[in-house]
Write a protein that holds these residues in place. Structure first.
Motif, short mmCIF file in Angstrom:
data_model
loop_
_atom_site.label_atom_id
_atom_site.label_comp_id
_atom_site.label_asym_id
_atom_site.label_seq_id
_atom_site.Cartn_x
_atom_site.Cartn_y
_atom_site.Cartn_z
N THR B 350 0.84 -1.20 0.00
CA THR B 350 0.00 0.00 0.00
C THR B 350 0.87 1.25 0.00
O THR B 350 0.56 2.24 -0.65
CB THR B 350 -0.92 0.03 1.23
N TYR B 351 2.00 1.17 0.71
CA TYR B 351 2.92 2.31 0.78
C TYR B 351 3.46 2.63 -0.61
O TYR B 351 3.59 3.80 -0.99
CB TYR B 351 4.04 1.96 1.75
N LEU B 352 3.76 1.57 -1.39
CA LEU B 352 4.25 1.77 -2.76
C LEU B 352 3.22 2.54 -3.57
O LEU B 352 3.54 3.54 -4.22
CB LEU B 352 4.52 0.41 -3.40
N VAL B 353 1.97 2.08 -3.50
CA VAL B 353 0.92 2.70 -4.32
C VAL B 353 0.78 4.18 -3.98
O VAL B 353 0.80 5.05 -4.86
CB VAL B 353 -0.41 1.95 -4.09
N MET B 354 0.71 4.46 -2.66
CA MET B 354 0.46 5.85 -2.26
C MET B 354 1.67 6.73 -2.55
O MET B 354 1.55 7.81 -3.15
CB MET B 354 0.16 5.92 -0.76
N THR B 355 2.86 6.27 -2.12
CA THR B 355 4.04 7.12 -2.21
C THR B 355 4.42 7.40 -3.65
O THR B 355 4.73 8.54 -4.01
CB THR B 355 5.21 6.45 -1.49
N LEU B 356 4.41 6.37 -4.49
CA LEU B 356 4.81 6.61 -5.88
C LEU B 356 3.83 7.56 -6.55
O LEU B 356 4.23 8.41 -7.35
CB LEU B 356 4.93 5.29 -6.64
N GLY B 357 2.55 7.45 -6.22
CA GLY B 357 1.58 8.39 -6.77
C GLY B 357 1.95 9.82 -6.42
O GLY B 357 1.98 10.70 -7.29
N VAL B 358 2.28 10.05 -5.15
CA VAL B 358 2.65 11.40 -4.72
C VAL B 358 3.90 11.87 -5.46
O VAL B 358 3.98 13.01 -5.92
CB VAL B 358 2.87 11.43 -3.20
N PHE B 359 4.88 10.97 -5.60
CA PHE B 359 6.13 11.38 -6.23
C PHE B 359 5.95 11.70 -7.72
O PHE B 359 6.61 12.59 -8.25
CB PHE B 359 7.21 10.32 -6.04
N PHE B 360 5.05 10.98 -8.40
CA PHE B 360 4.77 11.31 -9.80
C PHE B 360 4.31 12.76 -9.91
O PHE B 360 4.75 13.49 -10.80
CB PHE B 360 3.67 10.39 -10.35
N ILE B 361 3.42 13.16 -9.00
CA ILE B 361 2.91 14.52 -9.05
C ILE B 361 3.99 15.51 -8.65
O ILE B 361 4.19 16.54 -9.30
CB ILE B 361 1.66 14.64 -8.14
N LEU B 387 -6.09 16.83 -10.72
CA LEU B 387 -4.83 16.47 -10.10
C LEU B 387 -4.91 16.70 -8.59
O LEU B 387 -4.45 15.87 -7.79
CB LEU B 387 -3.71 17.32 -10.71
N ALA B 388 -5.50 17.83 -8.20
CA ALA B 388 -5.61 18.14 -6.78
C ALA B 388 -6.44 17.07 -6.07
O ALA B 388 -6.11 16.65 -4.96
CB ALA B 388 -6.25 19.51 -6.59
N PHE B 389 -7.49 16.61 -6.74
CA PHE B 389 -8.31 15.55 -6.14
C PHE B 389 -7.48 14.28 -5.94
O PHE B 389 -7.49 13.68 -4.86
CB PHE B 389 -9.53 15.25 -7.02
N GLY B 390 -6.72 13.90 -6.97
CA GLY B 390 -5.89 12.69 -6.85
C GLY B 390 -4.91 12.81 -5.71
O GLY B 390 -4.76 11.90 -4.88
N LEU B 391 -4.25 13.96 -5.63
CA LEU B 391 -3.25 14.16 -4.59
C LEU B 391 -3.91 14.15 -3.21
O LEU B 391 -3.34 13.63 -2.25
CB LEU B 391 -2.51 15.48 -4.83
N THR B 392 -5.13 14.70 -3.13
CA THR B 392 -5.84 14.70 -1.85
C THR B 392 -6.11 13.26 -1.40
O THR B 392 -5.90 12.90 -0.23
CB THR B 392 -7.17 15.46 -1.98
N ALA B 467 -1.17 8.46 -16.73
CA ALA B 467 -1.67 7.08 -16.66
C ALA B 467 -1.30 6.47 -15.31
O ALA B 467 -2.13 5.83 -14.64
CB ALA B 467 -1.09 6.26 -17.79
N ALA B 468 -0.05 6.69 -14.88
CA ALA B 468 0.40 6.09 -13.63
C ALA B 468 -0.37 6.65 -12.45
O ALA B 468 -0.82 5.90 -11.57
CB ALA B 468 1.90 6.33 -13.45
N ALA B 474 -6.57 5.15 -8.29
CA ALA B 474 -7.66 4.18 -8.31
C ALA B 474 -7.32 3.00 -7.40
O ALA B 474 -8.16 2.53 -6.62
CB ALA B 474 -7.90 3.71 -9.74
N LEU B 475 -6.07 2.53 -7.48
CA LEU B 475 -5.65 1.40 -6.64
C LEU B 475 -5.76 1.75 -5.16
O LEU B 475 -6.17 0.91 -4.35
CB LEU B 475 -4.21 1.01 -6.96
N THR B 476 -5.39 3.00 -4.81
CA THR B 476 -5.46 3.41 -3.42
C THR B 476 -6.88 3.26 -2.89
O THR B 476 -7.10 2.78 -1.78
CB THR B 476 -5.03 4.88 -3.27
#
Lengths: 191, 490
Positions: B350-361, B387-392, B467-468, B474-476
């Protein structure tokens, strides 16, 4: 190894180690590291690890430190200016060393399982020879009472540590690529 | 397919890319990263099909001596899949980040020096995969060093950027120190047990009279591993190195390096934490103290941060604290119950999914708004609401809000700790979670309630990043309610 030899080499190492950090001139520090390595090599040889001892001198004292000296001279690194040690940093360092020493004394203060290494006499060698195929160099040499330590280490590395050895190959590749990437000549900026 | 082909293929891919990169003349080097990602995706599919000797005992290869150095079980497979996924995502991030890489390695517009960045990541991935399968301390050590040395180069890669070089020097010096601790500790463990093989440890333990030298060795190894995972007492490098390193490297460090450290920690401690081990009690106390200190330090030090990358650094320390808590509440896997290794693996996923998402942004904000402060995210909701919604969502998940993946991970850790009765630690962890809500939501506040600077770029994501990010967000959300697929892997 006779006890006095252990103390002799250990003292050389300690003096060398202290000298590395107390000298202000980097060349003097580098030479002190060599002294430290020589003491270490003496200890290895005293423990019958002849190959490791010789390698310690050839590779570390001989090659690695000479490279260090080259770099120091090429870059023309000057003697360090007087250091302003902050009181807190010194106290922290001393405290950490003291803590570590107390730990070590606590561990070593108890009776430890004391295993004597087998003596390197012909009988032990002949007995060890039975672990190897008869027509091998190692078995022959051991049978004659010799110590084929280079072969033995090679044998161990390539059988018992085969995969780690191959991973080391990849590691060296990465290190080489890394050095080239970080230090290759900068092309002139087009402007 | 025997599992050990996976690493061989990864290394082969890395060498192939190095050679291709050197001999194929091209202005645009993005193809190196993309083909690395494509190759790793292929290997990722193979990882699902890989089998160990226990699955196919009739095959020739099942009796090969290679299996003396290599183990393959569900946890190993999970961490191989984990490493591959993390590397693929980080490679895609690096492809979108290459403008900045080019600017600080050569000159803007020339990607001449960016080609080696991608193969180095592939080699680091091979190291992590080997680590997941290591069954003796020598092999594990070599694999850890392969990962660490690749990271030394990746951190200092921006050689025209003083921050990256400073981070590189700090990482090398502290990394060397931690390696010294690790080797010294392994020497003590070997000296007191007489074996490097982890599978022989229980036998050596049962014959042991004096456990003090062993404990000393374990403590030293813990210091060494603490560096890799970013736990107290070796957490000092994290904020500076995270801030200075190129963003894809930071992302890789915070996910890959941490996962590698934890798989090593689990493999190493498993025999010593087993029921009936003479050092179990002391070790659990030690781990609980480390976990508590890590949780407190990571969470409380994150509160005053204004640089977002630094904040993520402290947050990564905090997450290491939660993971250590799961290890301290050690429980082996049983019928129908999740053991500590499984919980750690799930939390890391779960940490991978969340953290990598944040780092992409973050990587794109860094490029398009030229900065990484929290204030650079001001008004993102007005300029790019999606984008703001995703990051939130991602920040809420990192904080551990229910219905997100982060909540399930934290919940599993807490339930392990409750069953182990580590009450003081649970108290500290609650303080940590509370602090987490404050500093993660600080960013949410900046995005939604602060007006953007007049000249702020709107921040549009390039194709791969978009895409990522969509997939990861979505995975989160999906993993927050439907997390069985990951548990099935374990």
């Amino acid at each position: 190894m006779p006890q006095y030899l252990f103390w002799f080499f250990a003292t050389i190492m300690l003096i060398g180690g202290l000298a590395v950090v107390s000298f202000k001139n980097p060349v003097a520090s580098a030479i002190s590291v060599v002294t430290c390595f020589l003491g270490l090599a003496g200890l290895f040889i005293g423990l019958s690890a002849f190959f490791v001892g010789i390698i310690q001198i050839l590779v570390y004292a001989g090659a690695v430190m000479v490279l260090f000296l080259f770099i120091i001279m090429l870059l023309d690194i000057r003697a360090e200016k007087a250091r302003n040690l902050s009181w807190l940093a010194t106290a922290g360092g001393v405290g950490l060393v003291a803590f570590f020493t107390i730990q070590l004394v606590g561990v070593l203060g108890e009776p430890l399982p004391n295993q004597q290494a087998p003596p390197l006499d012909p009988e032990t060698m002949a007995a060890a020879a039975e672990n190897f195929r008869e027509d091998t160099r190692i078995a022959q040499s051991l049978g004659e009472g010799g110590l084929p330590d280079v072969h033995l280490i090679g044998h161990k590395l390539f059988t018992e540590y085969n995969l780690p050895l191959q991973i080391l190959g990849v590691l060296l590749l990465v290190a080489t690529v890394g050095v080239v990437v970080l230090s290759k000549r900068q092309p002139e900026r087009e402007s | 397919m025997p599992a050990y082909y996976l690493e061989a293929l990864v290394v082969f891919l890395g060498i192939l890319l190095l050679i291709a990169e050197a001999f194929v003349p091209s202005k645009n080097k993005s193809w190196v990263g993309l083909s690395a990602a494509a190759g790793l995706t292929f290997i990722l599919i193979l990882a699902f099909l890989a089998v160990g000797p226990q699955d196919r005992p009739d095959k020739d290869w099942a009796s090969w001596p290679l299996w003396n150095f290599y183990q393959f079980d569900a946890v190993a497979r999970f961490f191989k899949i984990f490493s591959l996924t993390a590397t693929i995502l980080v490679l895609l991030m690096a492809v979108d980040f290459r403008g900045l890489l080019a600017r600080f390695t050569d000159h803007p517009g020339s990607e001449e020096s960016t080609g080696e960045y991608y193969p180095l990541m592939v080699f680091a991935c091979a190291g992590m995969m080997w680590l997941a399968s290591a069954n003796n301390l020598a092999g594990a050590f070599v694999a850890v060093e392969l990962v660490t040395i690749s990271f030394y180069v990746l951190v200092a890669y921006l050689r025209r950027n003083i921050g990256s070089l400073e981070a590189g020097v700090k990482y090398v010096i502290l990394g060397a120190l931690s390696t010294a601790f690790l080797v010294y500790g392994i020497a003590w463990v070997f000296g007191s047990t007489g074996t490097m093989m982890l599978s022989d440890m229980p036998e050596a333990l049962s014959a042991m009279e004096n456990t003090r030298p062993l404990l000393f060795g374990i403590a030293l190894v813990l210091v060494g591993i603490g560096f890799k995972v970013g736990a107290v007492p070796m957490q000092g490098w994290i904020p500076d190195v995270y801030q200075g390193a190129p963003t894809p490297t930071t992302a890789f460090l915070s996910v890959g390096s941490k996962a590698a450290g934890f798989i090593f920690l689990i493999r190493f401690l498993e025999p010593f934490l087993a029921e009936g081990s003479p050092v179990r009690g002391q070790l659990i106390t030690l781990l609980a103290i480390l976990a508590g200190a890590t949780l407190l330090l990571g969470n409380l030090a994150a509160i005053p941060q204004t640089n977002f990358k630094r904040l993520l650094g402290y947050s990564s320390i905090a997450h290491a604290g939660f993971l250590l808590m799961a290890v301290a509440a050690w429980r082996p896997q049983g019928e129908g119950v999740l053991g500590s290794p499984q919980v750690v693996a799930f939390y890391l996923a779960t940490y991978l999914v969340m953290t990598l998402g944040v780092f992409f942004i973050l990587a794109q904000v860094r490029i398009q708004r030229d900065g990484e402060e929290v204030s650079h995210f001001n008004g993102l909701a007005k300029t790019n609401p999606h984008l703001a919604f995703g990051l939130t969502v991602l920040m809420a998940a990192l904080a551990g809000l229910p219905l997100t993946a982060g909540f399930i991970g934290k919940f599993l850790v807490f339930s392990l700790a409750v069953q182990a009765g580590l009450w003081p630690l649970i108290g500290i962890a609650f303080i940590g979670v509370g602090a987490g809500f404050y500093y993660y939501l600080k960013l949410v506040r900046a995005m939604w309630w602060v007006d953007p600077a007049p000249d702020a770029a709107p921040v549009e994501l390039p194709a791969f990043s978009r895409a990522a990010v969509v997939t990861l967000v979505a995975l989160t959300l999906i993993l927050g309610v439907f997390f069985q697929p990951i548990l099935n892997l374990l």
